[in-house]
Write a protein that holds these residues in place. Structure first.
Motif, PDB file in Angstrom:
ATOM      1  N   GLY A   1       0.791  -1.210   0.000  1.00 32.23           N
ATOM      2  CA  GLY A   1       0.000   0.000   0.000  1.00 32.23           C
ATOM      3  C   GLY A   1       0.829   1.269   0.000  1.00 32.23           C
ATOM      4  O   GLY A   1       0.267   2.368   0.156  1.00 32.23           O
ATOM      5  N   TRP A   2       2.105   1.159  -0.196  1.00 30.48           N
ATOM      6  CA  TRP A   2       2.958   2.347  -0.235  1.00 30.48           C
ATOM      7  C   TRP A   2       2.897   2.993  -1.626  1.00 30.48           C
ATOM      8  O   TRP A   2       2.782   2.336  -2.643  1.00 30.48           O
ATOM      9  N   ARG A   3       2.985   4.310  -1.634  1.00 29.35           N
ATOM     10  CA  ARG A   3       3.081   5.095  -2.860  1.00 29.35           C
ATOM     11  C   ARG A   3       4.354   5.946  -2.781  1.00 29.35           C
ATOM     12  O   ARG A   3       4.862   6.218  -1.688  1.00 29.35           O
ATOM     13  N   PHE A   4       4.825   6.376  -4.016  1.00 27.59           N
ATOM     14  CA  PHE A   4       6.178   6.917  -4.053  1.00 27.59           C
ATOM     15  C   PHE A   4       6.221   8.246  -4.814  1.00 27.59           C
ATOM     16  O   PHE A   4       5.410   8.510  -5.711  1.00 27.59           O
ATOM     17  N   ARG A   5       7.232   9.017  -4.465  1.00 33.05           N
ATOM     18  CA  ARG A   5       7.461  10.309  -5.104  1.00 33.05           C
ATOM     19  C   ARG A   5       8.975  10.530  -5.203  1.00 33.05           C
ATOM     20  O   ARG A   5       9.723  10.168  -4.300  1.00 33.05           O
ATOM     21  N   TRP A   6       9.378  11.195  -6.367  1.00 28.11           N
ATOM     22  CA  TRP A   6      10.805  11.439  -6.613  1.00 28.11           C
ATOM     23  C   TRP A   6      11.075  12.939  -6.744  1.00 28.11           C
ATOM     24  O   TRP A   6      10.194  13.697  -7.193  1.00 28.11           O
ATOM     25  N   TYR A   7      12.291  13.289  -6.414  1.00 31.45           N
ATOM     26  CA  TYR A   7      12.694  14.694  -6.458  1.00 31.45           C
ATOM     27  C   TYR A   7      14.039  14.841  -7.170  1.00 31.45           C
ATOM     28  O   TYR A   7      14.908  13.964  -7.065  1.00 31.45           O
ATOM     29  N   LYS A   8      14.127  15.947  -7.893  1.00 28.51           N
ATOM     30  CA  LYS A   8      15.403  16.317  -8.537  1.00 28.51           C
ATOM     31  C   LYS A   8      15.772  17.716  -8.044  1.00 28.51           C
ATOM     32  O   LYS A   8      15.058  18.683  -8.322  1.00 28.51           O
ATOM     33  N   ASP A   9      16.910  17.751  -7.345  1.00 31.73           N
ATOM     34  CA  ASP A   9      17.344  19.019  -6.756  1.00 31.73           C
ATOM     35  C   ASP A   9      16.199  19.677  -5.986  1.00 31.73           C
ATOM     36  O   ASP A   9      15.867  20.873  -6.171  1.00 31.73           O
ATOM     37  N   SER A  10      15.532  18.873  -5.148  1.00 30.50           N
ATOM     38  CA  SER A  10      14.437  19.305  -4.260  1.00 30.50           C
ATOM     39  C   SER A  10      13.162  19.676  -4.992  1.00 30.50           C
ATOM     40  O   SER A  10      12.213  20.196  -4.380  1.00 30.50           O
ATOM     41  N   GLN A  11      13.140  19.461  -6.319  1.00 37.18           N
ATOM     42  CA  GLN A  11      11.927  19.735  -7.093  1.00 37.18           C
ATOM     43  C   GLN A  11      11.263  18.413  -7.461  1.00 37.18           C
ATOM     44  O   GLN A  11      11.928  17.467  -7.914  1.00 37.18           O
ATOM     45  N   GLN A  12       9.926  18.386  -7.266  1.00 37.28           N
ATOM     46  CA  GLN A  12       9.210  17.151  -7.562  1.00 37.28           C
ATOM     47  C   GLN A  12       9.293  16.830  -9.051  1.00 37.28           C
ATOM     48  O   GLN A  12       9.113  17.681  -9.910  1.00 37.28           O
ATOM     49  N   LEU A  13       9.580  15.545  -9.335  1.00 35.93           N
ATOM     50  CA  LEU A  13       9.778  15.132 -10.734  1.00 35.93           C
ATOM     51  C   LEU A  13       8.452  14.947 -11.452  1.00 35.93           C
ATOM     52  O   LEU A  13       8.352  15.222 -12.644  1.00 35.93           O
ATOM     53  N   ASN A  14       7.452  14.447 -10.783  1.00 32.06           N
ATOM     54  CA  ASN A  14       6.162  14.185 -11.433  1.00 32.06           C
ATOM     55  C   ASN A  14       5.082  15.012 -10.756  1.00 32.06           C
ATOM     56  O   ASN A  14       4.301  14.506  -9.943  1.00 32.06           O
TER      57      ASN A  14
END
Length: 432
Positions: free
Chosen positions: A55-68
């Motif tokens: 049930g986990w969901r994920f988020r990514w960051y590039k240089d502290s900015q959200q990628l999606n």
């Protein structure tokens, strides 16, 4: 003191939340295939949360900015991106799980640096960078990239080689060189993704030198005529013999009569008369085969006799000895004739140009006197001055009578004086 059920429930809730706070997971960010990539490469970012709960969901960051930014969180732990900007950036991820209307976040992963570079291909030339007119070359634009979809273009002295097509789908190009000289070749690659074209750097230039076709030289291991049954080796000599195949022909320059060898030599182990004649050779390489011109013709003469042997020397020696014997026989014959006719005499040689005229005047009798100004008759040509004469003084063997000693010497000539005669004989010497 009584404890109400409500107090117990509140205590259990607080304890449960404290346990959850102590066990907050921390994901690991993995990058595939590498952390150093080229523009246009596709990367896969995996947020690896090592926990059994779902049930986990994920988020990514590039240089502290959200990628999606269009989605708060992604249901899967992988994210594919295309490297477009040449830069170095830090990436990280986080996970979130909702339970009972409450969202629980993981820790942020450790940041991972990803470097994006513009790829630079390498131009390779096969078979050589020094070739001859008519050779076929293969130019390979070698791009070390993990992704496909690249297209290629080649240049010669800054001019596009294949102008009819913008880019070629394969990284190889075959060309046939025709002009002598040196030129620089290079290549570039391009890849389109998402409606955007990504170009590589230009490759380093490669110099290719084209020379005129070499003419081989045909040599023989033997000089002069070849004895029948002996061995002779023919060599087709080129400055650079590597990579060539050699072709031989006899009597005529006809490809139908040719035979070929891998090496530049051809040996006839036992020469026969039919092996004699004119020979030519040439060399060829590549596919299709690029031939050199024919060499100059080489004659192979086959004989049963060795003209270089000792026979010719013996013949010359025999001629010299025979000439000497003939001269000696002539001299001995003259001596024998003189002895037979006059019973004795003396023999000497004198040159025609140095004749002693006084010897001619010692002839007994005026009828036998030879004038000094009168040349001797000879069968030799008048212009020759190398005629030798034999002068023979004939003396009588009769001893003069002894005179009585009267105290003086009579004035009359003795018989010995009057009987002395000089005869000249012309002797021709063959000095050839």
């Amino acid at each position: 003191m009584e404890v109400s059920p409500l107090s117990v429930l509140l205590l259990l809730i607080v304890l449960f939340q404290c346990g959850q706070t102590e066990e907050i997971p921390k994901p690991i960010l993995r990058v595939d295939p590498n952390t150093t990539v080229y523009t246009g490469d596709t990367l896969t970012l995996t947020c690896d949360l090592q926990i059994s709960l779902t049930g986990w969901r994920f988020r990514w960051y590039k240089d502290s900015q959200q990628l999606n930014p269009l989605t708060e969180y992604k249901d899967t732990n992988t994210l594919s991106i295309t490297a477009s900007d040449t830069e170095t950036a830090e990436y990280l991820c986080i996970a979130r799980r909702g339970h009972g209307g409450v969202d629980y976040d993981s820790h942020y992963s450790a940041p991972v640096k990803i470097t994006v570079e513009i790829p630079k291909p390498t131009l390779r030339v096969d078979p050589h960078t020094t070739v001859y007119t008519g050779d076929t070359l293969t130019l390979t634009c070698d791009l070390q990239s993990s992704v496909t979809g690249w297209r290629f273009r080649w240049y010669k002295d800054s001019q596009q080689l294949n102008p009819l097509t913008e880019y070629k789908d394969t990284n190889t190009l075959s060309i046939t060189v025709s002009d002598t000289g040196t030129a620089e070749y290079l290549c570039i690659a391009r890849r389109g993704h998402g409606g955007v074209d990504y170009d590589s750097h230009y490759s380093a230039p490669v110099k290719i030198t084209v020379a005129g076709k070499p003419k081989p030289e045909l040599r023989s291991s033997l000089k002069g005529a070849t004895l029948r049954g002996s061995s002779v080796t023919l060599e087709c000599v080129l400055d650079q013999s590597a990579g060539w195949r050699f072709y031989w022909t006899k009597h005529t320059q006809n490809p139908q009569n040719e035979f070929s060898t891998e090496t530049h030599s051809h040996t006839i182990s036992s020469v026969s008369v039919s092996d004699g004649g004119q020979y030519w050779c040439k060399a060829g390489r590549g596919d299709p085969v690029n031939y050199t011109p024919y060499s100059d013709a080489l004659w192979v003469n086959v004989t049963d006799l060795d003209s270089r042997g000792p026979g010719s020397s013996s013949l010359a020696a025999g001629v010299a000895v025979g000439s000497s014997l003939i001269i000696l026989l002539i001299i001995l014959s003259l001596v024998w004739c003189c002895k037979k006719n006059k019973g004795g005499g003396s023999l000497w040689l004198t040159s025609r140009n140095k004749q002693n005229t006084s010897q001619r005047q010692n002839l007994a009798g005026p009828e036998d006197t030879v004038s000094a100004s009168t040349p001797l008759q000879s069968d030799a040509p008048a212009e020759s001055s190398d005629v030798t004469y034999v002068a023979i003084n004939l003396k009588s063997k009769k001893k003069p009578k002894k005179k009585q000693d009267l105290g003086y010497m009579p004035e009359e000539k003795t018989t010995a004086d009057t009987d002395q005669k000089t005869i000249y004989s012309e002797l021709k010497l063959n000095t050839d």
